[in-house]
Design an enzyme around this catalytic site. Structure first.
Site, mmCIF file in Angstrom:
data_model
loop_
_atom_site.group_PDB
_atom_site.id
_atom_site.type_symbol
_atom_site.label_atom_id
_atom_site.label_comp_id
_atom_site.label_asym_id
_atom_site.label_seq_id
_atom_site.Cartn_x
_atom_site.Cartn_y
_atom_site.Cartn_z
ATOM 1 C CB CYS A 184 0.485 8.033 -8.273
ATOM 2 S SG CYS A 184 -0.519 6.653 -8.839
ATOM 3 C CE LYS B 168 -23.867 30.884 -25.000
ATOM 4 N NZ LYS B 168 -23.715 31.945 -25.990
ATOM 5 N N GLY C 138 -6.187 -4.966 -11.683
ATOM 6 C CA GLY C 138 -5.108 -3.985 -11.836
ATOM 7 C C GLY C 138 -4.401 -4.053 -13.180
ATOM 8 C CG ASP C 139 -0.962 -1.527 -13.645
ATOM 9 O OD1 ASP C 139 -2.033 -0.910 -13.603
ATOM 10 O OD2 ASP C 139 0.144 -1.024 -13.334
ATOM 11 C CB SER D 290 -0.921 -0.013 1.222
ATOM 12 O OG SER D 290 -2.014 0.833 1.004
ATOM 13 C CB THR E 15 -8.701 -15.707 -13.834
ATOM 14 O OG1 THR E 15 -8.805 -16.845 -12.964
ATOM 15 C CG2 THR E 15 -8.040 -14.558 -13.105
#
Ligand code: FAD
Length: 569
Positions: free
Chosen positions: A60, A454, A301-302, A56, A292
């Site tokens: 990033c 706008k 995930g990745d 954990s 799976t």
């Protein structure tokens, strides 16, 4: 060194727990899955293992730790082993690698990375969240000291020490995607001089080439050297210390350190060896509940392939948001709920030296690759808030939508402020299957320092509506050198003199009402101005007087980007 496998599983079954859930990979997807599962199910035993020293942690945040923007390493640790144990009764084994899966016996072999000893761990349910590994091409020199990839906290520690101990002054970042650009920003924070070597002719490959132009101009203005359209050939040691990155073109870029950021590859070895189904994009195949091809094994995930909701095609998308949500979906599914992952649309943002680049959904090149042809696009360059309030800064925005339905297919935006807010709004609209009419109608925050009555999102929707209902036909910039249409520039003469489309004639909007009869009625007229607004007014006027008029969307600003991107001869 060979290690004995202890046939005795350490997992002596706890009679009070109903089943044993084993999670391989304890960061974004794995940790989310573990914590959510515990909130739904107090009775399962949950064991999470990771081969790294932490679970954990904030992957990033890693570039910002290199850049010293985050200076305390502990800030990267979102939750510790102890917290998982005390708060959630989740056991965590770090420095422990899963090396194989025996699906028949429902065991995995794990290796203690400190002792080298192997042992078996039993599971009733297995969750795989091993992520994706940085690609290290098999080229000479990529293993030299001073060549780094960025994936873990220890990686960033090594880069930080290298910068300090070697007094590094120059760096080459190979790869101009998200991670490469974040590393560029942070190496510049560390006062290194940085070059990017990128095989494609643009940075930020998910963007359409013309939308990457403002980013490339910004990087150059900040002193970053761009070597585009040139791949890595090898890395050599330099006489007297340091490295030289040698490009395929033969260019030699000296560097005190090299960052390899050329992409990531799903870590599917465990799954492949165990015979789990792998998809065409190289990720583990899962169903919408993240299960799976083995009913006792989930993956998130990745490492997984998921459906792109816009093109309907399978894709791999290595981003933290999807990994976290998939972890949660897997936990719900394991807990017996019918929750499903709805697919991805590639919403992403990157900040580079003050500039923000964000996108959601499909790009134009992605649509073309997927064989989609029934779409249109508009470009606009509005201020991020009302122009009369000081400090408005331009956002370059491109919106793609289906024809004739007007379904929003994708958007890309580049600018200094308010960029990610606009893309997030459009991303949300896409999630609800929204159309350009929804964008035109969206009721968004407005006060002068925040937006406009706008908003750029409304404007994008209104422009697209005008295209769909025929009020403002648009011409394609990519056809501009082939068209037989008259190119009409409606900017004032001084603007025209400063630069204009080849072969364009100038009839300013301010004189159009008195001089329009000079224009031919038997030819298409493609109208250009600075950003598309005056050309729209001219188009409406001319159409109502019987002319065949089309707007060159985004005006001369877009032309310059399309030209700089090399999309025109
Ligand atoms: P990971 O979070 O990578 O976790 C996988 C874990 O599994 C790793 O700790 C690994 O050591 C462990 N593991 C692998 N194999 C085994 C094994 N056999 N046995 C035991 N353990 C194993 N995404 C964004 O959306 N926004 C960003 O700004 C962003 N920035 C990023 C910056 C960097 C430098 C990096 C590297 C990634 C960034 N990402 C970002 C991507 C994001 O971090 C990932 O998409 C996300 O972490 C994927 O989650 P995951 O659970 O699949 O894998």
């Amino acid at each position: 060194m060979s290690h004995q496998t202890d046939p005795q599983s350490t997992a002596l079954r706890n009679p009070e727990t109903s089943r044993r859930v084993l999670i391989v990979g304890g960061v974004a997807g794995g940790a989310s899955c573990a914590a959510r599962l515990r909130r739904l199910d107090e009775s399962s035993e949950i064991l999470m293992i990771d081969r790294g020293p932490y679970v954990s942690f904030a992957n990033c945040g890693l570039p910002y730790y290199v850049g010293n923007v985050i200076s305390d390493e502990r800030r990267l640790l979102v939750a510790s082993r102890e917290l998982f144990h005390e708060r959630f009764n989740i056991d965590v084994l770090t420095d422990t690698e899963a090396t194989s899966i025996d699906r028949g016996a429902r065991t995995i072999t794990v290796r203690d990375m400190r002792t080298g000893n192997n042992r078996l761990e039993h599971y009733d349910i297995l969750v795989l969240s091993p992520g994706a590994a940085p690609i290290r091409p098999a080229l000479p020199g990529v293993e030299l000291p001073g060549v780094f990839a960025v994936r873990t906290i220890p990686d960033t520690r090594r880069i930080r020490s290298w910068i300090v101990e070697r007094g590094a002054k120059t760096a080459v970042v190979v790869g101009g995607g998200f991670i490469g650009l974040e590393m560029v920003e942070n190496l510049i924070h560390r006062e290194l001089s940085v070059a990017i070597l990128e095989k494609l002719s643009q940075v930020m490959p998910p963007l359409d080439a013309e939308m990457a132009v403002p980013l490339m101009e910004h990087l150059s203005a900040k002193g970053v050297q761009l070597h585009l359209g040139d791949g890595l050939a090898r890395i050599e040691e330099r006489d007297g210390g340091g490295l030289v990155v040698v490009a395929e073109s033969g260019a030699r870029l000296p560097a005190d350190l090299v960052i390899l950021a050329i992409g990531v590859r799903p870590e599917t070895m465990l799954a492949k060896d165990a015979g789990l189904k792998i998809g065409p994009r190289g990720g583990i195949v899962v169903d919408p509940q993240m299960r799976t091809s083995d009913p006792n094994i989930w993956a998130v995930g990745d490492v997984v392939e998921v459906q792109d909701v816009l093109t309907g095609q399978e894709t791999v998308l290595p981003l933290a948001g999807p990994a976290n949500r998939q972890g949660r979906v897997a936990a719900e599914s394991i807990a017996g709920r019918a929750t499903q992952f709805r697919g991805v649309q590639a919403t992403a943002v990157v900040g580079v030296l003050g500039l923000t680049v964000a996108s959601t959904g499909a790009s134009e090149k992605g649509l073309r690759r997927a064989g989609v042809t029934s779409f249109e696009k508009v470009y606009l360059h509005p201020g991020h808030h009302a122009g009369y309030y000081p400090g408005a800064r331009q956002i370059h925005l491109k919106l793609l939508f289906s024809v004739p339905e007007g379904r929003i297919l994708g958007a890309q935006a580049v600018g200094f402020e308010g960029v990610e807010k606009r893309i997030d709004v459009i991303a949300t609209a896409i999630q609800f299957n929204g159309t350009v009419h929804d964008l035109a109608e969206a009721e968004l925050c407005y006060a002068p320092q925040f937006g406009a009555a706008k908003d750029p999102v409304n404007l994008a929707g209104m422009l697209a509506e005008n295209v769909l209902n025929g009020d403002m036909p648009v011409a394609d910039w990519l056809e501009i050198d082939r068209t037989g249409a008259l190119l009409l520039d409606v900017r004032e003469a001084d603007e025209f003199t400063r630069g204009h489309l080849p072969k364009a004639i100038n009839l300013p909007l301010s004189q159009l009402r008195s001089r329009y009869v000079e224009l031919p009625k038997d030819r298409d007229i493609w109208v250009c101005c600075a950003v598309g607004q005056r050309a729209y007014f001219a188009t409406r006027f001319l159409m109502q007087h019987g002319y065949r008029s089309l707007n060159l969307s985004g005006g001369y600003a877009t032309y310059q980007a399309v030209k700089a991107a090399g999309l025109l001869p």
